[in-house]
Design an enzyme around this catalytic site. Structure first.
Site, mmCIF file in Angstrom:
data_model
loop_
_atom_site.group_PDB
_atom_site.id
_atom_site.type_symbol
_atom_site.label_atom_id
_atom_site.label_comp_id
_atom_site.label_asym_id
_atom_site.label_seq_id
_atom_site.Cartn_x
_atom_site.Cartn_y
_atom_site.Cartn_z
ATOM 1 N N TYR A 26 34.648 12.021 74.162
ATOM 2 C CA TYR A 26 34.145 12.503 72.727
ATOM 3 C C TYR A 26 35.110 13.175 71.964
ATOM 4 O O TYR A 26 35.115 14.599 72.476
ATOM 5 C CB TYR A 26 32.759 13.000 73.112
ATOM 6 C CG TYR A 26 31.760 13.399 72.098
ATOM 7 C CD1 TYR A 26 32.240 13.271 70.608
ATOM 8 C CD2 TYR A 26 30.422 13.771 72.148
ATOM 9 C CE1 TYR A 26 31.481 13.691 69.591
ATOM 10 C CE2 TYR A 26 29.529 13.998 70.863
ATOM 11 C CZ TYR A 26 30.344 14.100 69.653
ATOM 12 O OH TYR A 26 29.524 14.470 68.582
ATOM 13 N N LYS A 79 35.000 8.219 71.043
ATOM 14 C CA LYS A 79 34.350 8.436 69.827
ATOM 15 C C LYS A 79 34.941 9.580 69.293
ATOM 16 O O LYS A 79 34.830 10.730 69.687
ATOM 17 C CB LYS A 79 32.880 9.088 70.593
ATOM 18 C CG LYS A 79 31.773 9.217 69.304
ATOM 19 C CD LYS A 79 30.529 10.019 69.980
ATOM 20 C CE LYS A 79 29.739 10.525 68.768
ATOM 21 N NZ LYS A 79 29.969 11.397 67.899
ATOM 22 N N GLY A 86 33.332 8.624 64.432
ATOM 23 C CA GLY A 86 32.016 9.736 64.302
ATOM 24 C C GLY A 86 31.585 10.171 63.145
ATOM 25 O O GLY A 86 30.297 10.381 62.730
ATOM 26 N N ASP A 141 30.022 9.994 59.859
ATOM 27 C CA ASP A 141 29.067 9.120 59.198
ATOM 28 C C ASP A 141 29.487 8.803 57.916
ATOM 29 O O ASP A 141 29.497 7.587 57.160
ATOM 30 C CB ASP A 141 27.510 9.540 59.178
ATOM 31 C CG ASP A 141 27.129 9.779 60.538
ATOM 32 O OD1 ASP A 141 28.032 9.721 61.353
ATOM 33 O OD2 ASP A 141 26.098 10.014 60.834
ATOM 34 N N GLU A 142 29.918 9.956 57.106
ATOM 35 C CA GLU A 142 30.119 9.665 55.665
ATOM 36 C C GLU A 142 31.425 9.126 55.451
ATOM 37 O O GLU A 142 31.688 8.707 54.473
ATOM 38 C CB GLU A 142 30.430 11.181 55.002
ATOM 39 C CG GLU A 142 31.386 11.929 55.526
ATOM 40 C CD GLU A 142 31.314 12.714 56.832
ATOM 41 O OE1 GLU A 142 31.999 13.509 57.215
ATOM 42 O OE2 GLU A 142 30.213 12.287 57.635
#
Length: 306
Positions: A135, A164, A193, A195-196
């Site tokens: 991550y 990720k 990761g 989102d935008e």
């Protein structure tokens, strides 16, 4: 075919008012997303507040979600943000109940330290035969190394399978993907990761996306992903732009100067308005709920958004 692909919500963790896990609402949450076409779930990361749950609560969240999913999609479980002993216990538990993979951030007491991260990841990766996913968080990544050096360090991590990547630097993301076969001897399962910027990640070769705001707009996000896969980049861009309108409203309502964890409060407020008893975040400035005016505006904005 990569193990994880498509849209993967970082599922929120629902609580009762007393802080106990609310497992009763999990089947409804899972069905909402499965009906929207998501291809997996990411559990107990930042959005899922794993860092603020007990080991037993994290196990309960996985078990309840596994039961609700019933094999329909794979689960990727974050087991880090705790001592190595606890992370190993959580990884072994994940393997025992049928999770598809485990994941972890860098050790919280040693950010920006690739050697410390590799040692921590090695302990987790060696605990089971499950694929291990880093991550990657921009603020905690070791910026003194490049993608090649990073992959060289990951060579010693058992079962290292993917990342990720929560970082806007998609050049590094692309380099990790491109160099992995040469350095590791295999491709990595690369998931973004932010989102935008999910569409930008797809353009740079991501297999899919894991994110918090997909909790509230799964159909729209799945539509964007499907449009891109079908070659309709203009349509995908229009959907990303619409996704970002809600993301911007969440950031404003939750008083986030950046896309920080305060956004969880906004997500849970919208879930509650939609009839899901998910409780409040356990910590942060939204732990006691949003201001009444901010919550009212956000909920009204999010009504029938998709």
């Amino acid at each position: 075919m990569p193990l994880f692909s498509g849209v993967i919500p970082a599922l929120i963790t629902p609580f009762h008012d007393d802080g106990a896990l609310n497992v009763d609402v999990i089947p409804s949450l899972v069905n909402l997303h499965l009906n929207a076409g998501v291809k997996g779930f990411y559990l107990c990361g930042n959005t899922g507040e794993g860092f603020n749950c007990t080991v037993e609560q994290r196990k309960q969240m996985l078990e309840a979600t596994m039961a609700a999913v019933d094999g329909a999609v794979p689960l990727l479980v974050h087991v880090g943000a705790c001592s190595l002993d606890d992370a190993i216990e959580l990884a072994k538990h994940a393997a025992s109940v049928g999770a598809a993979g485990v994941s972890s951030v860098v050790p919280t007491d040693k950010p920006n330290d690739l050697q410390a991260a590799a040692e921590y990841f090695t302990g987790i990766g060696a605990a089971t035969d499950l694929p291990f996913y880093v991550y990657w968080v921009a603020a905690n990544a070791d910026s003194s190394v490049d993608a090649l050096q990073y992959l060289e360090a990951m060579k010693g991590v058992p079962n290292f399978a993917g990342v990720k990547f929560t970082d806007p630097n998609f050049y590094i993301f692309q380099q990790l993907r491109y160099l992995a076969p040469k350095v590791l001897g295999h491709e990595i399962n690369a998931l973004t990761g932010p989102d935008e910027m999910a569409l930008a990640g797809l353009a740079m070769g991501s297999d899919g996306m894991i994110g918090s705001t997909y909790n509230l707009q799964p159909k729209l996000t799945v539509g964007m992903y499907d449009a891109f896969q079908a070659g309709d980049t203009a349509g995908a861009l229009q959907m990303q732009e619409k996704m970002n309108v809600l993301i911007a409203e969440l950031i404003r309502a939750c008083n986030c100067k950046t896309r920080g964890l305060n956004i969880i409060g906004g997500i849970k407020a919208v879930y509650k308005a939609r009839g899901f008893n998910v409780g409040k975040p356990k910590s942060g400035t939204c732990a006691n709920g949003l201001a009444d005016d901010a919550q009212e505006t956000l909920v009204k904005f999010a009504e029938d958004w998709e």
